[in-house]
Structure formats: C-alpha cells, structure tokens
Design a protein around this motif. Structure first.
Motif, PDB file in Angstrom:
ATOM      1  N   GLU A 145      48.413 -80.298  -2.410  1.00 31.91           N
ATOM      2  CA  GLU A 145      47.489 -80.661  -1.307  1.00 31.91           C
ATOM      3  C   GLU A 145      48.053 -81.861  -0.566  1.00 31.91           C
ATOM      4  OE1 GLU A 145      43.480 -81.648  -2.261  1.00 31.91           O
ATOM      5  OE2 GLU A 145      43.541 -80.455  -4.073  1.00 31.91           O
ATOM      6  N   PRO A 146      47.701 -81.994   0.713  1.00 35.95           N
ATOM      7  CA  PRO A 146      48.040 -83.258   1.372  1.00 35.95           C
ATOM      8  C   PRO A 146      47.210 -84.387   0.757  1.00 35.95           C
ATOM      9  CG  PRO A 146      46.686 -81.894   2.802  1.00 35.95           C
ATOM     10  CD  PRO A 146      46.958 -81.082   1.578  1.00 35.95           C
ATOM     11  N   PHE A 147      47.683 -85.601   0.846  1.00 39.71           N
ATOM     12  CA  PHE A 147      46.965 -86.730   0.236  1.00 39.71           C
ATOM     13  C   PHE A 147      47.279 -88.016   0.995  1.00 39.71           C
ATOM     14  CE2 PHE A 147      50.559 -88.779  -1.973  1.00 39.71           C
ATOM     15  CZ  PHE A 147      51.512 -87.767  -1.882  1.00 39.71           C
ATOM     16  N   ALA A 148      46.434 -89.011   0.739  1.00 37.66           N
ATOM     17  CA  ALA A 148      46.647 -90.315   1.389  1.00 37.66           C
ATOM     18  C   ALA A 148      47.210 -91.295   0.371  1.00 37.66           C
ATOM     19  CB  ALA A 148      45.315 -90.837   1.928  1.00 37.66           C
ATOM     20  N   VAL A 149      47.931 -92.301   0.860  1.00 40.90           N
ATOM     21  CA  VAL A 149      48.352 -93.421   0.023  1.00 40.90           C
ATOM     22  C   VAL A 149      47.872 -94.692   0.721  1.00 40.90           C
ATOM     23  CG1 VAL A 149      50.316 -94.669  -0.977  1.00 40.90           C
ATOM     24  CG2 VAL A 149      50.428 -92.176  -0.758  1.00 40.90           C
ATOM     25  N   LEU A 150      47.219 -95.557  -0.036  1.00 38.60           N
ATOM     26  CA  LEU A 150      46.729 -96.813   0.551  1.00 38.60           C
ATOM     27  C   LEU A 150      47.235 -97.990  -0.272  1.00 38.60           C
ATOM     28  CD1 LEU A 150      44.073 -94.627   0.653  1.00 38.60           C
ATOM     29  CD2 LEU A 150      43.257 -96.453   2.125  1.00 38.60           C
ATOM     30  N   LEU A 151      47.884 -98.929   0.392  1.00 38.04           N
ATOM     31  CA  LEU A 151      48.346-100.150  -0.274  1.00 38.04           C
ATOM     32  C   LEU A 151      47.297-101.221  -0.022  1.00 38.04           C
ATOM     33  CD1 LEU A 151      52.133-100.109   0.772  1.00 38.04           C
ATOM     34  CD2 LEU A 151      50.951 -98.828  -1.028  1.00 38.04           C
ATOM     35  N   ALA A 152      46.648-101.646  -1.120  1.00 35.94           N
ATOM     36  CA  ALA A 152      45.459-102.493  -0.947  1.00 35.94           C
ATOM     37  C   ALA A 152      45.777-103.882  -0.402  1.00 35.94           C
ATOM     38  CB  ALA A 152      44.719-102.606  -2.278  1.00 35.94           C
ATOM     39  N   ALA A 204      52.599 -99.688   7.858  1.00 34.63           N
ATOM     40  CA  ALA A 204      51.526-100.653   7.631  1.00 34.63           C
ATOM     41  C   ALA A 204      50.657-100.318   6.411  1.00 34.63           C
ATOM     42  CB  ALA A 204      50.662-100.747   8.890  1.00 34.63           C
ATOM     43  N   GLY A 205      51.245 -99.715   5.398  1.00 37.29           N
ATOM     44  CA  GLY A 205      50.516 -99.559   4.137  1.00 37.29           C
ATOM     45  C   GLY A 205      49.496 -98.429   4.074  1.00 37.29           C
ATOM     46  N   ARG A 206      49.557 -97.479   5.006  1.00 40.62           N
ATOM     47  CA  ARG A 206      48.687 -96.291   4.947  1.00 40.62           C
ATOM     48  C   ARG A 206      49.535 -95.077   5.299  1.00 40.62           C
ATOM     49  NH1 ARG A 206      46.244 -99.914   3.477  1.00 40.62           N
ATOM     50  NH2 ARG A 206      44.114-100.574   3.850  1.00 40.62           N
TER      51      ARG A 206
END
Ligand code: G1P
Length: 302
Positions: free
Chosen positions: A125-132, A205-207
């Motif tokens: 599946e597609p997915f997101a990555v988030l750098l907090a 930018a972390g997303r």
C-alpha cells in the motif's frame, strides 16, 4: 484512486543536539507548550485520514508507547478530582478508530533502514512517513495537502521548502521541473549536498507519501560509508521507474531538531495558545521593547 491509511514515524534516533534533555527521554517527547512533538505529527497524520500509526522505535523510547496508550492511573486521579475536561484531553490523544503499532529498529542504520523495518506492516500500500522533529504548521494540515496531491496523480509526493543557500547541507535537495507554482516533477534528489553542489534551493521537509515500490529500491541499495541506508537514495533510485513529485506545501516548517527552530515554534505556538496568548504576547512585547532603543529618545553624546 489510491488511498493512504498508514503512516510511519521513525523515532529510534538518538539526539545529541538537545543533550542533556534527551539523555534519558526521547527528543520526540520534547513539548512545544503542552504537547510533545510526536503528538503534533500524529495529529497531522490523523487529520490526513491515517488510521494506522506505525512507530519505528528503539532503546529508551518506551515512553512514546505510554503516551499513546490508555493511562488508567492518570485518568483515575483526574476523575477523582472531578477534572473531566482533562480526562477527555488525555483520552482524545488517540481516537478509538486509530491503531498504534510499534516495531523496533535495533541498530541506528538511517532513515531508509527505519522505513524498511515497517515493510511487513505496510505491505503493498502507499504510506506516509513523518519526521516528528519537523513541526509543520499548515491549514489544511500539510500531510492532508500531500495526500490530496497523491490521490490526484497516483505518484509519490515529498514535501519541500525553499531554503537559504547555506542550508543545503542539512536537507535532501531536490532538482526538477516546476509543473505549476507548487509542484515539481523530480528528476534528482541528493542527500545533504555542499551548498555549491545543491541542485536547487528546495529541500525535503520531513513528510513523504510513498508508493510501496520504495521497498524494492531500499533493498537494492548498498549502505553508505557510515553503514546507513538513506531514504533519499532510494527515492533517487525510484526515479528510473516512476514519477515522483515534490510539493512546496502551504504552511511553515519549524526545524525542532535545532534549538533555534524549537524556540521559534514555542514562541509562535504560545502566541496563539488559548490559555497563554494574551499574557505571553504582552510579556513578549514588553521584553522586545526593552531590548530596543526607544525611537523617541535621541542617543546622548558623551
Ligand atoms: C532527514 C532527511 C533529509 C530531510 C530532513 C528534513 O534528515 O534525511 O533528506 O531533508 O530529514 O528534516 P535529518 O534531519 O534527519 O538529518
């Protein structure tokens, strides 16, 4: 139309920039006013329709699990004191439809490796990555803007921002063609180049919203000299086979991985925080006035 339901939060990294604060507690738990950085990222993901939160954790990060778990003791004490609104506040941190999953990254082998640790949980599946530690403040929330673009083009999307030229060496730097004011069709991405070697002034930018094909590219990478597997290199490798877009998001990025960015976020968020904005605004204005010469007063000659 592809939908995005899962998000990865790489939180295993050790931070040296906030020592000693981060010696025994995770940098992702540093608060901006009254909420830890990781909660801002989680709220942004939930606002984008994410229902499965996958935290890639490491040693010393257990407190993140506790934060998103029920806390019977705290709720019991608050209820006994009649503080129902605080009970609701702690209870609402993770809505019931949202699932939290934790997976360990045993060794600090880079952002790409952290994403690989979540592979089995993501599947196809597609997915997101988030750098907090990148706190992104946007309306609509930045990940929601990206998911919207992703479902329009069915292509991976990276959030980018324009940076000052001296700042290239702290970003993944993107090169490509502008499709419109905010969308770039990426032709190259380089991790932390020297300012002279930077392809443009647009930095990651972390997303990220990524197609699952990123995993093939992550698997085929050779680790860098420091043994890390870089997400940026895998994205670059993806460009041979598919389109990747960079999106100049609407909003502001606070680099809370640095003391300066963290302080800027704290001040800006305090200036609109329901409880403190009045008093803090008044104090800040007086403080700033005290730092500047009064324009009405001529300097005295000695
Ligand atoms: C990571 C990424 C980099 C990106 C940056 C944004 O670097 O590797 O490409 O531009 O996040 O914050 P880090 O800041 O973790 O060193």
């Amino acid at each position: 139309m592809l939908e995005v339901h899962k998000a990865v939060f790489p939180v295993a990294g050790i931070d040296t920039r906030f020592l000693p604060a981060t010696k025994a507690s995770p940098k992702e738990m540093l608060p901006v006013i009254d909420k830890p950085l990781i909660q801002y990222a989680v709220e942004e993901a939930i606002a984008a329709g994410i229902t499965e939160l996958i935290f890639v954790t490491g040693r010393g990060k257990r407190v993140i699990e506790d934060h998103f778990d029920e806390s019977y003791e705290v709720e019991h004490v608050l209820k006994a004191r009649g503080k129902q609104c605080l009970v609701d506040l702690v209870h609402s941190i993770t809505p019931p439809e949202v699932k939290c999953i934790y997976v360990r990254q045993a060794e600090p082998l880079g952002l790409g490796h952290a994403v690989l640790c979540a592979e089995k949980l993501i599947g196809d599946e597609p997915f997101a990555v988030l750098l907090a530690d990148d706190l992104l403040d946007g309306q609509p929330p930045v990940l929601a803007q990206m998911v919207h673009l992703f479902s329009h083009y069915d292509s991976s999307v990276l959030a980018v921002e324009e940076f000052e030229s001296y700042d290239a060496s702290s970003h993944g730097v993107v090169g490509g063609q502008h499709w419109d004011e905010r969308v770039i069709s990426v032709s190259s991405i380089v991790e932390k180049p020297s300012p002279e070697a930077a392809l443009s002034s647009f930095g990651a930018a972390g997303r990220y919203v990524l197609m699952p094909s990123i995993f093939e590219h992550l698997h085929s990478l050779k680790p860098a000299a420091n043994e890390e597997i870089q997400l940026t290199l895998a994205i670059h490798s993806m460009l041979k086979d598919e389109q990747v877009l960079a999106y100049e998001f609407v909003g502001k990025r606070y680099d809370c991985g640095t003391k300066l960015g963290y302080l800027q976020a704290t001040v800006d968020f305090a200036l609109r925080h329901a409880e403190v904005h009045d008093a803090f605004g008044t104090w800040l204005r007086e403080r700033v006035r005290g730092m500047q010469p009064d324009p009405g007063v001529q300097p005295q000659a000695h």
